[in-house]
Design a protein around this motif. Structure first.
Motif, PDB file in Angstrom:
ATOM      1  N   TRP A 170       0.786  -1.052   0.176  1.00 57.98           N
ATOM      2  CA  TRP A 170      -0.284   0.090   0.152  1.00 57.98           C
ATOM      3  C   TRP A 170       0.650   1.192   0.408  1.00 57.98           C
ATOM      4  CZ3 TRP A 170      -5.059   0.550  -1.276  1.00 57.98           C
ATOM      5  CH2 TRP A 170      -5.316   0.591  -1.874  1.00 57.98           C
ATOM      6  N   GLY A 171       1.869   1.114   0.380  1.00 58.23           N
ATOM      7  CA  GLY A 171       2.791   2.276   0.701  1.00 58.23           C
ATOM      8  C   GLY A 171       3.212   2.921  -0.640  1.00 58.23           C
ATOM      9  N   VAL A 172       4.129   1.929  -1.227  1.00 55.64           N
ATOM     10  CA  VAL A 172       4.719   2.041  -2.343  1.00 55.64           C
ATOM     11  C   VAL A 172       3.583   2.728  -3.367  1.00 55.64           C
ATOM     12  CG1 VAL A 172       5.362   0.684  -4.215  1.00 55.64           C
ATOM     13  CG2 VAL A 172       6.258   0.374  -2.161  1.00 55.64           C
ATOM     14  N   VAL A 173       2.406   1.560  -3.772  1.00 55.27           N
ATOM     15  CA  VAL A 173       1.823   2.661  -4.812  1.00 55.27           C
ATOM     16  C   VAL A 173       0.936   4.264  -4.004  1.00 55.27           C
ATOM     17  CG1 VAL A 173      -1.116   1.498  -5.248  1.00 55.27           C
ATOM     18  CG2 VAL A 173       0.163   0.114  -5.371  1.00 55.27           C
ATOM     19  N   LEU A 174       0.575   3.856  -3.226  1.00 57.72           N
ATOM     20  CA  LEU A 174       0.564   5.369  -2.707  1.00 57.72           C
ATOM     21  C   LEU A 174       1.725   6.612  -2.675  1.00 57.72           C
ATOM     22  CD1 LEU A 174      -1.714   5.278   0.440  1.00 57.72           C
ATOM     23  CD2 LEU A 174      -2.896   5.361  -2.318  1.00 57.72           C
ATOM     24  N   TYR A 175       2.710   6.355  -2.696  1.00 50.75           N
ATOM     25  CA  TYR A 175       4.333   7.104  -2.547  1.00 50.75           C
ATOM     26  C   TYR A 175       3.996   7.597  -4.625  1.00 50.75           C
ATOM     27  CZ  TYR A 175       8.096   8.134  -0.233  1.00 50.75           C
ATOM     28  OH  TYR A 175       9.036   8.577   0.718  1.00 50.75           O
ATOM     29  N   TRP A 176       3.714   6.413  -4.766  1.00 49.99           N
ATOM     30  CA  TRP A 176       4.310   6.597  -6.426  1.00 49.99           C
ATOM     31  C   TRP A 176       2.480   6.951  -6.917  1.00 49.99           C
ATOM     32  CZ3 TRP A 176       7.347   7.832  -9.803  1.00 49.99           C
ATOM     33  CH2 TRP A 176       9.019   7.290 -10.322  1.00 49.99           C
ATOM     34  N   VAL A 177       1.336   7.615  -6.227  1.00 48.00           N
ATOM     35  CA  VAL A 177       0.104   8.167  -6.293  1.00 48.00           C
ATOM     36  C   VAL A 177       0.129   9.090  -6.646  1.00 48.00           C
ATOM     37  CG1 VAL A 177      -2.164   8.097  -6.055  1.00 48.00           C
ATOM     38  CG2 VAL A 177      -1.446   6.014  -6.350  1.00 48.00           C
ATOM     39  N   ALA A 178       1.108   9.695  -5.242  1.00 52.97           N
ATOM     40  CA  ALA A 178       1.124  10.966  -4.873  1.00 52.97           C
ATOM     41  C   ALA A 178       1.762  11.726  -5.492  1.00 52.97           C
ATOM     42  CB  ALA A 178       1.826  10.925  -3.447  1.00 52.97           C
ATOM     43  N   ALA A 184       0.824  16.207 -11.460  1.00 50.26           N
ATOM     44  CA  ALA A 184      -0.751  16.798 -11.911  1.00 50.26           C
ATOM     45  C   ALA A 184      -1.214  18.312 -11.925  1.00 50.26           C
ATOM     46  CB  ALA A 184      -2.069  16.144 -11.749  1.00 50.26           C
ATOM     47  N   GLN A 185      -0.824  17.976 -10.649  1.00 52.74           N
ATOM     48  CA  GLN A 185      -0.709  19.721  -9.821  1.00 52.74           C
ATOM     49  C   GLN A 185       0.359  20.952 -10.407  1.00 52.74           C
ATOM     50  OE1 GLN A 185       0.135  18.636  -5.992  1.00 52.74           O
ATOM     51  NE2 GLN A 185      -2.065  18.993  -4.900  1.00 52.74           N
ATOM     52  N   ARG A 188      -1.114  21.532 -13.977  1.00 60.73           N
ATOM     53  CA  ARG A 188      -2.112  22.516 -13.565  1.00 60.73           C
ATOM     54  C   ARG A 188      -1.979  24.528 -13.489  1.00 60.73           C
ATOM     55  NH1 ARG A 188      -5.067  18.400 -11.207  1.00 60.73           N
ATOM     56  NH2 ARG A 188      -4.223  18.997  -9.353  1.00 60.73           N
ATOM     57  N   TYR A 189      -0.550  24.061 -12.408  1.00 60.36           N
ATOM     58  CA  TYR A 189       0.226  25.691 -12.247  1.00 60.36           C
ATOM     59  C   TYR A 189       0.531  25.889 -13.473  1.00 60.36           C
ATOM     60  CZ  TYR A 189       2.648  29.055 -10.053  1.00 60.36           C
ATOM     61  OH  TYR A 189       4.034  30.182 -10.259  1.00 60.36           O
ATOM     62  N   LEU A 190       1.713  25.378 -14.059  1.00 63.20           N
ATOM     63  CA  LEU A 190       2.433  25.787 -15.386  1.00 63.20           C
ATOM     64  C   LEU A 190       1.280  25.827 -16.256  1.00 63.20           C
ATOM     65  CD1 LEU A 190       4.784  23.434 -15.165  1.00 63.20           C
ATOM     66  CD2 LEU A 190       4.806  25.069 -14.427  1.00 63.20           C
ATOM     67  N   ARG A 191       0.328  25.680 -16.194  1.00 59.82           N
ATOM     68  CA  ARG A 191      -1.171  25.969 -17.559  1.00 59.82           C
ATOM     69  C   ARG A 191      -1.722  26.794 -17.406  1.00 59.82           C
ATOM     70  NH1 ARG A 191      -4.132  21.115 -19.506  1.00 59.82           N
ATOM     71  NH2 ARG A 191      -2.619  19.959 -20.698  1.00 59.82           N
ATOM     72  N   ALA A 192      -1.880  27.401 -16.425  1.00 54.82           N
ATOM     73  CA  ALA A 192      -2.779  28.521 -15.528  1.00 54.82           C
ATOM     74  C   ALA A 192      -1.654  29.824 -15.819  1.00 54.82           C
ATOM     75  CB  ALA A 192      -2.593  28.470 -13.752  1.00 54.82           C
ATOM     76  N   ALA A 193      -0.560  29.657 -15.152  1.00 50.54           N
ATOM     77  CA  ALA A 193       1.106  30.338 -15.251  1.00 50.54           C
ATOM     78  C   ALA A 193       1.050  31.444 -16.393  1.00 50.54           C
ATOM     79  CB  ALA A 193       2.056  30.238 -14.808  1.00 50.54           C
ATOM     80  N   ARG A 194       1.096  29.929 -17.737  1.00 48.72           N
ATOM     81  CA  ARG A 194       1.422  30.739 -19.008  1.00 48.72           C
ATOM     82  C   ARG A 194       0.296  31.324 -19.664  1.00 48.72           C
ATOM     83  NH1 ARG A 194       3.620  25.066 -19.346  1.00 48.72           N
ATOM     84  NH2 ARG A 194       1.835  24.344 -20.386  1.00 48.72           N
TER      85      ARG A 194
END
Length: 198
Positions: A170-178, A184-185, A188-194
């Motif tokens: 669970w730790g490995v999977v969640l670590y990579w999901v995070a 992704a965050q 989104r920030y870079l797209r908004a900045a552009r």
């Protein structure tokens, strides 16, 4: 987290209970490494358990009593990552866990470091911490003492093995999901900045 600290007036405080707990966790690192490399598994297990408990307590105390600080916002994740890295290397050296698991988890840290470097070139100091990342750390910090216990014999080792590997997976999977959520965050920030006017 830093904004929360400013709101409570504790942003610049150093000697708070949560910060002291994080410092003690860092001081336990060389003790753990020495213990596991010299096969003093009882001591290594105690240090790991203490680390997991203090990781929970420092965040709980900081939020409950308004003791969130800028130093704590740095110390806590640093202590988490150093414990994960040190424990991974120690357990792999003892052949308690496979080396591929070390590569998978360190690979995620490299991935996150690259994201952070990109973020800083665009004016972001850090990526916001979210629940999935904390859940991943929680799982790993509880998996390691169980896997160490599973290296022994008898009923405790028999019970600890599947539970420890459950936490580890669970730790490995969640670590990579995070990590992917951070990517992704940032996207989104870079797209908004552009798209925003200069």
């Amino acid at each position: 987290m830093a904004r929360e600290a400013v709101a409570t007036g504790t942003a610049d405080r150093v000697w708070t209970i949560p910060n002291v707990l994080s410092m003690l966790r860092l001081l336990g690192l060389p003790v753990f490494l020495w213990a596991i490399l010299t096969h003093r598994d009882g001591l290594a297990l105690l240090v790991l358990m203490g680390s997991g408990i203090s990781d929970y307590l420092d965040g709980k105390i900081a939020r409950s009593f308004g003791l969130v600080s800028n130093l704590g916002a740095v110390l806590d994740p640093v202590a988490d990552r150093l414990y994960i890295l040190t424990t991974l290397l120690g357990l792999a050296w003892r052949e308690i866990i496979p080396w591929w698991l070390v590569v998978v988890l360190i690979g995620r840290e490299v991935f996150l470091t690259v994201l952070l470097l990109i973020a800083r070139t665009r004016g972001l100091r850090e990526l916001p911490v979210h629940f999935v990342g904390k859940a991943a750390t929680f799982n790993l910090l509880y998996a390691f003492p169980l896997l160490l216990l599973a290296d022994g014999t008898g009923t405790p080792a028999t019970w600890a093995r599947p539970i420890g590997w459950g936490f580890a997976w669970w730790g490995v999977v969640l670590y990579w999901v995070a990590g992917l959520m951070y990517a992704a965050q940032l996207r989104r920030y870079l797209r908004a900045a552009r798209s925003s006017p200069v």
